[in-house]
Design an enzyme around this catalytic site. Structure first.
Site, PDB file in Angstrom:
ATOM      1  CE  LYS A  18       5.154  -3.345  -6.741  1.00  0.00           C
ATOM      2  NZ  LYS A  18       4.657  -4.480  -5.969  1.00  0.00           N
ATOM      3  NE  ARG A  39      -1.552  -1.395   1.637  1.00  0.00           N
ATOM      4  CZ  ARG A  39      -0.875  -1.525   0.497  1.00  0.00           C
ATOM      5  NH1 ARG A  39       0.329  -0.998   0.386  1.00  0.00           N
ATOM      6  NH2 ARG A  39      -1.383  -2.168  -0.527  1.00  0.00           N
ATOM      7  NE  ARG A  85      -0.859  -3.572  -8.554  1.00  0.00           N
ATOM      8  CZ  ARG A  85      -0.298  -2.848  -7.571  1.00  0.00           C
ATOM      9  NH1 ARG A  85       0.090  -1.613  -7.797  1.00  0.00           N
ATOM     10  NH2 ARG A  85      -0.130  -3.366  -6.383  1.00  0.00           N
ATOM     11  NE  ARG A 145      -2.755  -6.235  -1.939  1.00  0.00           N
ATOM     12  CZ  ARG A 145      -1.923  -5.965  -0.943  1.00  0.00           C
ATOM     13  NH1 ARG A 145      -2.196  -6.364   0.281  1.00  0.00           N
ATOM     14  NH2 ARG A 145      -0.825  -5.300  -1.156  1.00  0.00           N
ATOM     15  NE  ARG A 163       2.346  -3.644   3.290  1.00  0.00           N
ATOM     16  CZ  ARG A 163       2.310  -3.645   1.960  1.00  0.00           C
ATOM     17  NH1 ARG A 163       3.413  -3.456   1.268  1.00  0.00           N
ATOM     18  NH2 ARG A 163       1.180  -3.855   1.326  1.00  0.00           N
TER      19      ARG A 163
HETATM   20  P1  AMP Z   1      -0.027  -1.051  -3.752  1.00  0.00           P
HETATM   21  O1  AMP Z   1       0.181  -0.046  -2.662  1.00  0.00           O
HETATM   22  O2  AMP Z   1       0.863  -0.829  -4.932  1.00  0.00           O
HETATM   23  O3  AMP Z   1      -0.014  -2.470  -3.244  1.00  0.00           O
HETATM   24  O4  AMP Z   1      -1.527  -0.800  -4.297  1.00  0.00           O
HETATM   25  C1  AMP Z   1      -2.637  -0.926  -3.460  1.00  0.00           C
HETATM   26  C2  AMP Z   1      -3.901  -1.109  -4.292  1.00  0.00           C
HETATM   27  O5  AMP Z   1      -4.109   0.041  -5.114  1.00  0.00           O
HETATM   28  C3  AMP Z   1      -3.881  -2.281  -5.253  1.00  0.00           C
HETATM   29  O6  AMP Z   1      -4.222  -3.524  -4.639  1.00  0.00           O
HETATM   30  C4  AMP Z   1      -4.941  -1.849  -6.257  1.00  0.00           C
HETATM   31  O7  AMP Z   1      -6.244  -1.990  -5.736  1.00  0.00           O
HETATM   32  C5  AMP Z   1      -4.655  -0.356  -6.374  1.00  0.00           C
HETATM   33  N1  AMP Z   1      -3.644  -0.074  -7.423  1.00  0.00           N
HETATM   34  C6  AMP Z   1      -2.391   0.424  -7.250  1.00  0.00           C
HETATM   35  N2  AMP Z   1      -1.769   0.557  -8.430  1.00  0.00           N
HETATM   36  C7  AMP Z   1      -2.635   0.124  -9.369  1.00  0.00           C
HETATM   37  C8  AMP Z   1      -2.579  -0.012 -10.776  1.00  0.00           C
HETATM   38  N3  AMP Z   1      -1.479   0.318 -11.476  1.00  0.00           N
HETATM   39  N4  AMP Z   1      -3.670  -0.504 -11.428  1.00  0.00           N
HETATM   40  C9  AMP Z   1      -4.787  -0.839 -10.756  1.00  0.00           C
HETATM   41  N5  AMP Z   1      -4.918  -0.751  -9.416  1.00  0.00           N
HETATM   42  C10 AMP Z   1      -3.846  -0.271  -8.725  1.00  0.00           C
END
Ligand code: AMP
Length: 226
Positions: free
Chosen positions: A25, A170, A98, A181, A137
């Site tokens: 994404k 990360r 999400r 996740r 990553r």
């Molecule tokens: P990402 O970089 O999109 O993989 O997001 C990293 C982390 O941020 C996720 O594993 C969640 O802990 C949190 N996060 C990001 N977007 C959301 C969302 N829309 N709702 C809840 N938690 C989020």
């Protein structure tokens, strides 16, 4: 495809990107930002900078993020409501919504600010490929550029090509957090595919394709058929 030659419908499009962690994404959003001029709104990036700046939201979100769990809907919805209202022009939502509760809240905000949703894109990638991408990553904590130790290695090992900052892994890209996740994704986010299939323009795309092959498919969806 330079921005000058693009149909206005692409330049001003409002797009949601769905897909599991590691489905690409962020990479697609960065591509569309560069070539179509769309704004890239990533809730993950927003939360990581809140954590880095140790804001009240960041302190609350950090533990959830490190465990690979979702940050509570109420916090995310509040954060995004302000962000969406300030947006003008086309944008891509990466990592939001999400959950079904977030999708419903988003629908209400979009209606209030009179933004039409042009496409919901689902990037489909099989689990072994997701694991390979996520464990390798590396990200730049300064400019958010993304690398991969095998397939997109930086020119100098461990250093960001774009700004020279040391790269990091990360905390939620460890094997345990990734497994969790992916479970959270299946339970809470995957139902959104069906949710949007029933309501909006759902575009299913093979997430193994490179962004320069995905962009024309999306272009056709948004602007094809005139
Ligand atoms: P990402 O970089 O999109 O993989 O997001 C990293 C982390 O941020 C996720 O594993 C969640 O802990 C949190 N996060 C990001 N977007 C959301 C969302 N829309 N709702 C809840 N938690 C989020």
């Amino acid at each position: 495809m330079g921005q000058g030659h693009l149909d206005q419908r692409c330049v001003t499009a409002h797009i949601i990107l769905l897909g599991a962690p590691g489905s690409g994404k962020g990479t697609l959003a960065i591509y569309l930002k560069e070539y179509w001029g769309l704004q890239h709104i990533s809730t993950g990036d927003m939360l990581r900078s809140e954590v880095q700046e140790a804001t009240a939201l960041g302190l609350e979100a950090q533990a959830y993020m490190e465990r690979g769990e979702l940050v509570p809907d109420s916090l995310i919805i509040q954060m995004m409501e302000g962000r969406l209202k300030a947006l003008q022009g086309g944008y891509i939502l990466d990592g939001f919504p999400r959950t079904v509760a977030q999708a419903e809240a988003l629908g209400q905000v979009l209606q209030r600010i009179e933004h039409h949703l042009d496409a919901v894109v689902n990037l489909a990638v099989e689990e072994t490929e997701l694991l390979r991408r996520l464990t390798g990553r590396r990200i730049c904590p300064a400019c958010n550029a993304v690398f991969h130790v095998d397939t997109m290695a930086p020119k100098v090992e461990g250093i960001c090509d774009l700004c020279g900052t040391p790269l990091m892994q990360r905390k939620d890209d460890t094997r345990d957090a990734i497994t969790h996740r992916l479970e959270v994704y299946t339970a809470q986010t995957q139902p959104l595919i069906e949710y949007y299939a029933q309501r909006d323009t759902l575009v299913e795309i093979d997430g193994k394709l490179d962004p320069d092959l995905i962009a024309p498919i999306l272009y056709d969806e948004l602007c094809g058929g005139q």
